[in-house]
Design an enzyme around this catalytic site. Sequence first.
Site, PDB file in Angstrom:
ATOM      1  NE  ARG A  34      -2.999  -0.044   3.115  1.00 56.60           N
ATOM      2  CZ  ARG A  34      -3.108   0.200   4.418  1.00 56.60           C
ATOM      3  NH1 ARG A  34      -2.755  -0.621   5.305  1.00 56.60           N
ATOM      4  NH2 ARG A  34      -3.582   1.470   4.733  1.00 56.60           N
TER       5      ARG A  34
ATOM      6  CB  SER B  89      -3.562  -1.860   8.705  1.00 50.60           C
ATOM      7  OG  SER B  89      -2.037  -1.759   9.094  1.00 50.60           O
TER       8      SER B  89
ATOM      9  CE  LYS C   1      -0.400  -3.158  12.232  1.00 54.00           C
ATOM     10  NZ  LYS C   1       0.447  -2.180  11.382  1.00 54.00           N
TER      11      LYS C   1
HETATM   12  N1  URA Z   1      -0.572   2.476  10.865  1.00 57.75           N
HETATM   13  C1  URA Z   1      -0.712   0.864  10.472  1.00 57.75           C
HETATM   14  O1  URA Z   1      -0.407   0.261  11.537  1.00 57.75           O
HETATM   15  N2  URA Z   1      -1.576   0.801   9.402  1.00 57.75           N
HETATM   16  C2  URA Z   1      -2.079   1.553   8.492  1.00 57.75           C
HETATM   17  O2  URA Z   1      -2.742   1.287   7.577  1.00 57.75           O
HETATM   18  C3  URA Z   1      -1.800   3.080   8.919  1.00 57.75           C
HETATM   19  C4  URA Z   1      -1.003   3.163  10.137  1.00 57.75           C
END
Ligand code: URA
Length: 431
Positions: free
Chosen positions: A172, A187, A191
């Site tokens: 991206r 995203s 995590k």
């Molecule tokens: N931080 C992230 O971990 N992912 C993103 O897509 C944007 C900022």
Amino acid sequence: MNEPFDAPHVIATKRDRKRLSDEQIDWVIDAYTRHVVAPEQMSALAMAILLNGMDHDEIARWTHAMIASGERMDFSGLSRPTADKHSTGGVGDKITLPLAPLVAACGVAVPQLSGRGLGHTGGTLDKLESIPGWNASLSIDAMMAQLDDVGAVICAAGSGLAPADKKLYALRDVTGTVEAIPLIASSIMSKKIAEGTDALVLDVKVGSGAFMKSETDARELAETMVVLGTDAGVNTVALLTDMSTPLGRTAGNAIEVAESVEVLAGGGPSDVVELTLALAREMLAAAGKPDVDPADALADGRAMDVWRRMIAAQGGDPDAALPEGRESHVVTASSGGTLTRLDAFGVGVAAWRLGAGRARPGEDVQAGAGVVLHAKPGDAVAAGAPLMTLHTDEPARFERAMEALDGAFDVEPGGPGGDHVAGSIVLDRIG
Ligand code: URA
């Protein structure tokens, strides 16, 4: 292997504004991680998502497919509850540094998996690496032991956590598809959910120095992430916070560590203290300790004690002198009056060009590079007075940094007051 779908058909579904099925989403994330879906196919799909969006159920499924691409961590064996904070990124955003030890000093463990700088926004690991000896990479066992003993860890995320996101994020970054709200939300939350924290506080930045320039977009991102976290059993809240001007008086690496230590010593700029305490209160409440006042632990030195132990546990020397840029250049006010605007994006790009950030992945950053601000919006300035000092090891970098600052601030005639007086940094709370 006999694949149940083919990538062109999945891409065409989203191109034609239709919903992706659960099975399509599970397959495309898994097949991309297995290198069966090619980068050019995934980038076409990411662009179709950026243009046509995803509904709530698609975003939730996408997030879970990314979590399933790797391992999950488990902090349930710790004796204290856990809370984590994630900022969507800004200029001068050093809040994690005082916040993690402060919350740990109040009895909640903070497992803070952090990143490096991205574009004009700084990275927590880059900042902490300016402390001599400090090490960002910890094994899971070392991380757990430090959480049990010290209560706070700030370290790099291991490669096993949501590997699909690592691959997709890098793609991206080079295909103009970072700014899609469904992709940012999934995203970040993949995590954080994989990390296994009990509670999560999101600091969603709004303004020129943030990814989200408008409050409407920031609110949509915050709401999407809060729903994803809550549905996954993580107690999640978000604060919308102002990023139109840099946080505090420093943007760089070592200079931000020094400012964070000032906050831990009971001083520091009022906006950094305000946001640190606001996020600490949210983290403590979300972790089941709403009655603990973090201001006490900041004032009586308990947060500073945890900071020193946290840095030392990762090989750092909390008493070592911090590196300083070899060269400096002072920017002065050409006329007197009030500083009415100081643009976060301009200052962030200047700090980055001075060497605080990287132009290519993997490049070294300069520990001593960055911008020290001598005035903030609302302050009176005299003609010829210093507005900011630029620091770098390489004087050739000053010219491009100065270009970034061209038009980035206004000094208007008249005394302080009126609209220029800074308001609260916290714009809203969602959750
Ligand atoms: N931080 C992230 O971990 N992912 C993103 O897509 C944007 C900022």
